[in-house]
Motif scaffolding. Sequence first.
Motif, PDB file in Angstrom:
ATOM      1  N   GLY A  27      23.971 -22.416 -29.430  1.00 26.93           N
ATOM      2  CA  GLY A  27      25.113 -21.552 -29.152  1.00 26.93           C
ATOM      3  C   GLY A  27      24.809 -20.356 -28.278  1.00 26.93           C
ATOM      4  N   CYS A  28      23.581 -20.231 -27.812  1.00 24.15           N
ATOM      5  CA  CYS A  28      23.177 -19.065 -27.022  1.00 24.15           C
ATOM      6  C   CYS A  28      23.454 -19.333 -25.546  1.00 24.15           C
ATOM      7  CB  CYS A  28      21.694 -18.778 -27.243  1.00 24.15           C
ATOM      8  SG  CYS A  28      21.130 -17.233 -26.510  1.00 24.15           S
ATOM      9  N   MET A  29      24.409 -18.586 -24.998  1.00 27.25           N
ATOM     10  CA  MET A  29      24.731 -18.683 -23.587  1.00 27.25           C
ATOM     11  C   MET A  29      25.270 -17.349 -23.084  1.00 27.25           C
ATOM     12  SD  MET A  29      27.693 -21.674 -23.974  1.00 27.25           S
ATOM     13  CE  MET A  29      27.693 -21.956 -22.272  1.00 27.25           C
ATOM     14  N   ALA A  30      25.233 -17.180 -21.775  1.00 27.41           N
ATOM     15  CA  ALA A  30      25.724 -15.946 -21.155  1.00 27.41           C
ATOM     16  C   ALA A  30      26.307 -16.312 -19.794  1.00 27.41           C
ATOM     17  CB  ALA A  30      24.585 -14.943 -20.997  1.00 27.41           C
ATOM     18  N   ASP A  31      26.986 -15.336 -19.201  1.00 26.42           N
ATOM     19  CA  ASP A  31      27.526 -15.563 -17.865  1.00 26.42           C
ATOM     20  C   ASP A  31      27.395 -14.293 -17.040  1.00 26.42           C
ATOM     21  OD1 ASP A  31      29.584 -13.836 -18.595  1.00 26.42           O
ATOM     22  OD2 ASP A  31      31.014 -15.418 -18.976  1.00 26.42           O
ATOM     23  N   GLY A  32      27.715 -14.413 -15.762  1.00 28.06           N
ATOM     24  CA  GLY A  32      27.681 -13.263 -14.868  1.00 28.06           C
ATOM     25  C   GLY A  32      28.242 -13.624 -13.511  1.00 28.06           C
ATOM     26  N   ALA A  33      28.682 -12.623 -12.796  1.00 25.67           N
ATOM     27  CA  ALA A  33      29.261 -12.824 -11.468  1.00 25.67           C
ATOM     28  C   ALA A  33      28.196 -13.235 -10.447  1.00 25.67           C
ATOM     29  CB  ALA A  33      29.963 -11.557 -11.006  1.00 25.67           C
ATOM     30  N   THR A  34      26.948 -12.813 -10.690  1.00 22.26           N
ATOM     31  CA  THR A  34      25.831 -13.180  -9.816  1.00 22.26           C
ATOM     32  C   THR A  34      24.745 -13.825 -10.667  1.00 22.26           C
ATOM     33  OG1 THR A  34      24.644 -11.089 -10.105  1.00 22.26           O
ATOM     34  CG2 THR A  34      26.291 -11.179  -8.323  1.00 22.26           C
ATOM     35  N   GLN A  35      23.790 -14.471 -10.005  1.00 23.82           N
ATOM     36  CA  GLN A  35      22.674 -15.062 -10.739  1.00 23.82           C
ATOM     37  C   GLN A  35      21.882 -13.988 -11.480  1.00 23.82           C
ATOM     38  OE1 GLN A  35      20.561 -17.249  -7.704  1.00 23.82           O
ATOM     39  NE2 GLN A  35      21.815 -19.078  -8.017  1.00 23.82           N
ATOM     40  N   SER A  36      21.639 -12.871 -10.826  1.00 22.97           N
ATOM     41  CA  SER A  36      20.881 -11.782 -11.447  1.00 22.97           C
ATOM     42  C   SER A  36      21.597 -11.236 -12.678  1.00 22.97           C
ATOM     43  CB  SER A  36      20.645 -10.646 -10.453  1.00 22.97           C
ATOM     44  OG  SER A  36      19.858 -11.088  -9.387  1.00 22.97           O
ATOM     45  N   GLU A  37      22.898 -11.057 -12.554  1.00 31.65           N
ATOM     46  CA  GLU A  37      23.678 -10.546 -13.681  1.00 31.65           C
ATOM     47  C   GLU A  37      23.666 -11.546 -14.840  1.00 31.65           C
ATOM     48  OE1 GLU A  37      28.349  -9.826 -14.597  1.00 31.65           O
ATOM     49  OE2 GLU A  37      27.591  -8.936 -12.735  1.00 31.65           O
ATOM     50  N   ALA A  38      23.813 -12.829 -14.523  1.00 36.35           N
ATOM     51  CA  ALA A  38      23.803 -13.860 -15.558  1.00 36.35           C
ATOM     52  C   ALA A  38      22.452 -13.895 -16.280  1.00 36.35           C
ATOM     53  CB  ALA A  38      24.129 -15.216 -14.953  1.00 36.35           C
ATOM     54  N   LEU A  39      21.353 -13.768 -15.537  1.00 37.07           N
ATOM     55  CA  LEU A  39      20.023 -13.761 -16.161  1.00 37.07           C
ATOM     56  C   LEU A  39      19.823 -12.530 -17.049  1.00 37.07           C
ATOM     57  CD1 LEU A  39      17.756 -15.072 -13.281  1.00 37.07           C
ATOM     58  CD2 LEU A  39      18.266 -16.203 -15.446  1.00 37.07           C
TER      59      LEU A  39
END
Length: 70
Positions: A27-39
């Motif tokens: 269940g561990c996931m994240a998102d972001g507008a850019t690759q850096s932000e997502a990481l």
Amino acid sequence: MNSKYELIMYWSKEDQCFIVEVPELPGCMADGATQSEALANAQRVIDEWIETAKELGREIPEAKGKLIHA
């Protein structure tokens, strides 16, 4: 990035953002507008996942690195 968990990143056309999944932490996931932000968001979520698991007395999976071999 401090964790050694495998990360899978992809672009979600539907969500219009980058998604990062951490397969070893259910269940561990994240998102972001850019690759850096997502990481960066993924690292925060990993830390929170581990902290919550400790508080609940649950087992924390050991990071195994790459799970699938081509």
